[in-house]
Write a protein that holds these residues in place. Structure first.
Motif, PDB file in Angstrom:
ATOM      1  N   UNK A 284      36.583  54.834  50.670  1.00  0.00           N
ATOM      2  CA  UNK A 284      36.869  53.876  49.595  1.00  0.00           C
ATOM      3  C   UNK A 284      35.746  52.861  49.404  1.00  0.00           C
ATOM      4  N   UNK A 285      35.326  52.674  48.178  1.00  0.00           N
ATOM      5  CA  UNK A 285      34.355  51.646  47.794  1.00  0.00           C
ATOM      6  C   UNK A 285      35.078  50.702  46.834  1.00  0.00           C
ATOM      7  N   UNK A 286      35.271  49.465  47.265  1.00  0.00           N
ATOM      8  CA  UNK A 286      36.060  48.538  46.450  1.00  0.00           C
ATOM      9  C   UNK A 286      35.169  47.489  45.781  1.00  0.00           C
ATOM     10  N   UNK A 287      35.355  47.339  44.493  1.00  0.00           N
ATOM     11  CA  UNK A 287      34.683  46.266  43.750  1.00  0.00           C
ATOM     12  C   UNK A 287      35.692  45.137  43.587  1.00  0.00           C
ATOM     13  N   UNK A 288      35.289  43.925  43.925  1.00  0.00           N
ATOM     14  CA  UNK A 288      36.232  42.802  43.836  1.00  0.00           C
ATOM     15  C   UNK A 288      36.400  42.309  42.402  1.00  0.00           C
ATOM     16  N   UNK A 289      35.340  42.370  41.624  1.00  0.00           N
ATOM     17  CA  UNK A 289      35.442  41.851  40.251  1.00  0.00           C
ATOM     18  C   UNK A 289      34.793  42.809  39.265  1.00  0.00           C
ATOM     19  N   UNK A 290      35.648  43.505  38.514  1.00  0.00           N
ATOM     20  CA  UNK A 290      35.141  44.336  37.421  1.00  0.00           C
ATOM     21  C   UNK A 290      35.797  43.808  36.134  1.00  0.00           C
ATOM     22  N   UNK A 291      35.638  42.497  35.930  1.00  0.00           N
ATOM     23  CA  UNK A 291      35.834  41.836  34.639  1.00  0.00           C
ATOM     24  C   UNK A 291      37.231  41.349  34.289  1.00  0.00           C
ATOM     25  N   UNK A 292      38.257  41.674  35.113  1.00  0.00           N
ATOM     26  CA  UNK A 292      39.598  41.227  34.709  1.00  0.00           C
ATOM     27  C   UNK A 292      39.995  39.909  35.382  1.00  0.00           C
ATOM     28  N   UNK A 293      39.394  38.850  34.907  1.00  0.00           N
ATOM     29  CA  UNK A 293      39.694  37.499  35.417  1.00  0.00           C
ATOM     30  C   UNK A 293      41.122  37.095  35.022  1.00  0.00           C
ATOM     31  N   UNK A 294      41.876  36.458  35.936  1.00  0.00           N
ATOM     32  CA  UNK A 294      43.180  35.915  35.520  1.00  0.00           C
ATOM     33  C   UNK A 294      43.013  34.942  34.347  1.00  0.00           C
ATOM     34  N   UNK A 295      43.830  35.105  33.336  1.00  0.00           N
ATOM     35  CA  UNK A 295      43.728  34.265  32.135  1.00  0.00           C
ATOM     36  C   UNK A 295      43.890  32.784  32.482  1.00  0.00           C
ATOM     37  N   UNK A 296      44.730  32.492  33.481  1.00  0.00           N
ATOM     38  CA  UNK A 296      44.943  31.080  33.847  1.00  0.00           C
ATOM     39  C   UNK A 296      43.635  30.428  34.276  1.00  0.00           C
ATOM     40  N   UNK A 297      42.766  31.183  34.923  1.00  0.00           N
ATOM     41  CA  UNK A 297      41.469  30.605  35.316  1.00  0.00           C
ATOM     42  C   UNK A 297      40.592  30.399  34.090  1.00  0.00           C
ATOM     43  N   UNK A 298      40.683  31.323  33.138  1.00  0.00           N
ATOM     44  CA  UNK A 298      39.927  31.141  31.897  1.00  0.00           C
ATOM     45  C   UNK A 298      40.411  29.888  31.163  1.00  0.00           C
ATOM     46  N   UNK A 299      41.705  29.668  31.187  1.00  0.00           N
ATOM     47  CA  UNK A 299      42.259  28.486  30.513  1.00  0.00           C
ATOM     48  C   UNK A 299      41.697  27.201  31.126  1.00  0.00           C
ATOM     49  N   UNK A 300      41.301  27.306  32.390  1.00  0.00           N
ATOM     50  CA  UNK A 300      40.707  26.137  33.063  1.00  0.00           C
ATOM     51  C   UNK A 300      39.180  26.152  32.957  1.00  0.00           C
ATOM     52  N   UNK A 301      38.629  27.042  32.143  1.00  0.00           N
ATOM     53  CA  UNK A 301      37.175  27.052  31.933  1.00  0.00           C
ATOM     54  C   UNK A 301      36.486  28.324  32.399  1.00  0.00           C
ATOM     55  N   UNK A 302      37.180  29.148  33.181  1.00  0.00           N
ATOM     56  CA  UNK A 302      36.631  30.448  33.600  1.00  0.00           C
ATOM     57  C   UNK A 302      35.325  30.319  34.376  1.00  0.00           C
ATOM     58  N   UNK A 303      34.474  31.317  34.198  1.00  0.00           N
ATOM     59  CA  UNK A 303      33.222  31.358  34.967  1.00  0.00           C
ATOM     60  C   UNK A 303      32.239  30.264  34.572  1.00  0.00           C
TER      61      UNK A 303
END
Ligand code: FCB
Length: 453
Positions: A126-145
């Motif tokens: 298994x090769x796991x990627x932690x972030x392939x673009x699906x940020x929780x919307x609640x974090x985006x509401x707080x300004x995101x990346x």
């Protein structure tokens, strides 16, 4: 079986690569899982982005996609039948933390735990990627990346995931293609969250890279002996003409496309020539950040699709370049230039200029307008040829001394191709979205034949 007469000669052979070379397929959570409302998953920025008319070409979303959330055992059986020894997937952050912070959702963690066990039972790494673009919307509401707080949130999330899976997953990719997150998502606005600000995009890159650096020791702590890296989308950059102006433009473009990521990750900070062009837009960098970003990794993941041909374009933004189309060259249905030689050049350049300890092709693939024959078969000979020639390019790179250790085909399945919806098929397996039936294409058969030697 594919008509091998139609394929380029000489064909690569698995035996041309070392026995420990990894052969895999790659996927990502939002593109295949579906089940967006199940088992406590929260809203992601892609759910929100797709809900706005005009964002996705066919008006679709990843709400069902390949229904992999329910069909994963069958999909892993398919992967095993191909003969791959590695599989790259990503973890959907909103399944682990619906609002992006706080207590983990046990059902989300369990899903990935079962997936990982399923891979290991089938003899697939298994090769796991932690972030392939699906940020929780609640974090985006707080300004995101664009907000530095999201860095801390990512580290917390990485801790939760790697604590749970780190005993069995020994290969971790922090981020997939930060260029796309930053520039498609925050400058061009074609991807979630659909922001159009160059200044924001530049700041987003910095936070993505910083979160990568901060997460590395956490991942290592939770996953003894693991290899940790990051995946970048990289392009060989070719000047559009022999003019000095185009040569200078190619250098600037390479600066913003490639060096802007490679340099800080390798301890050189942001490239001075690009910084000088940014005028009022340089990123806010706190002392110590660049050291964190340069934290040593075990490998660099390279996603390779196409070279870019670049012309001088005075007045076109801070970088003043324009991507042009080389006439008469082979292209995929997306219009992307097909250049296996570009992959050789790119790998040799990364090795020469940055010397990461190991390189992996974490994605490479093509989209063509597949036709389902009356007998149900898909004779995607162009994709067969693409795959064969890019694997041959890998062989050439290895033979020239590049420490390339594995290749992941994009993608195991046709899937939700972001702003293109379901209009672009990249799979070596065809998915009938009405019935969810999977059919191995000729390219999948070719890959299996290659892998079974
Ligand atoms: C890459 C993405 C991947 C897929 C391919 C075609 O940029 O990482 O999710 O969309 O392109």
């Amino acid at each position: 079986m594919p008509d091998t007469d139609a394929l380029p000669k000489p064909m690569p052979k698995r035996a041309d690569f070392g026995a420990d070379f990894l052969w895999g397929c790659a996927t990502s959570s939002y593109q295949i899982e579906g089940a967006v409302h199940e088992d406590g998953r929260g809203e992601s920025i892609w759910d929100r982005f797709c809900a706005t008319p005009g964002h996705i070409r066919d008006g679709s979303s990843g709400a069902v996609a390949c229904d992999h959330y329910h069909r994963w055992p069958q999909d892993l059986d398919l992967a095993r039948s191909l003969g791959v020894n590695a599989y790259r997937f990503s973890v959907a952050w909103p399944r682990i933390q619906a609002s992006g912070r706080g207590k983990p959702n046990a059902k989300g963690l369990d899903f990935y735990s079962r997936l990982v066990d399923g891979l290991l039972e089938r003899g697939i790494q298994p090769w796991a990627t932690l972030y392939h673009w699906d940020l929780p919307q609640a974090l985006q509401d707080a300004g995101g990346w664009a907000q530095r707080d999201t860095v801390e949130a990512f580290v917390e999330y990485s801790d939760l995931v790697t604590r749970h899976l780190g005993d069995r997953v020994k290969h971790w990719i922090t981020h997939n293609e930060p260029w796309c997150t930053a520039f498609l998502g925050h400058f061009e606005g074609h991807h979630a969250p659909g922001i159009k600000s160059w200044k924001t995009a530049i700041q987003v890159v910095h936070h993505l890279l910083l979160s990568h650096g901060q997460a590395i020791p956490v991942v290592r702590r939770n996953s003894a002996g693991a290899q940790v890296g990051i995946t970048l989308s990289l392009h060989p950059i070719v000047p559009a003409s022999g003019s000095a102006a185009d040569a200078a433009a190619a250098l600037r473009h390479d600066g913003s496309r490639n060096r802007w990521f490679l340099d800080p990750l390798h301890g050189r900070g942001y490239p001075a020539d690009v910084l000088a062009l940014l005028g009022t837009n340089p990123p806010t960098v706190v002392p110590g950040d660049l050291d964190t970003i340069a934290t040593a990794t075990d490998f660099l993941g390279v996603n390779y699709y196409f070279p870019e041909v670049v012309a001088d374009a005075p007045g076109a933004g801070d970088i003043a370049t324009r991507v042009v189309e080389r006439p008469g060259v082979e292209r995929t249905a997306f219009g992307w230039e097909v250049s296996p030689q570009g992959l050789v050049t790119l790998l040799q350049r990364i090795h020469r200029d940055y010397a990461p300890p190991r390189l992996y092709i974490t994605e490479n693939g093509s989209t063509f307008d597949d036709v389902v024959q009356p007998d149900g078969s898909i004779r995607d000979l162009q994709r067969c040829s693409y795959l064969a020639r890019h694997i041959e390019a890998c062989r050439e790179a290895v033979a020239s001394g590049v420490p390339l250790k594995g290749y992941f085909a994009w993608s195991l399945l046709d899937n939700f191709e972001w702003a293109e919806g379901y209009l672009r098929r990249f799979g070596i397996t065809h998915v009938d979205y009405a019935t969810q039936q999977r059919t191995l294409k000729a390219s999948g058969q070719w890959y299996a034949q290659f892998l079974h030697g």
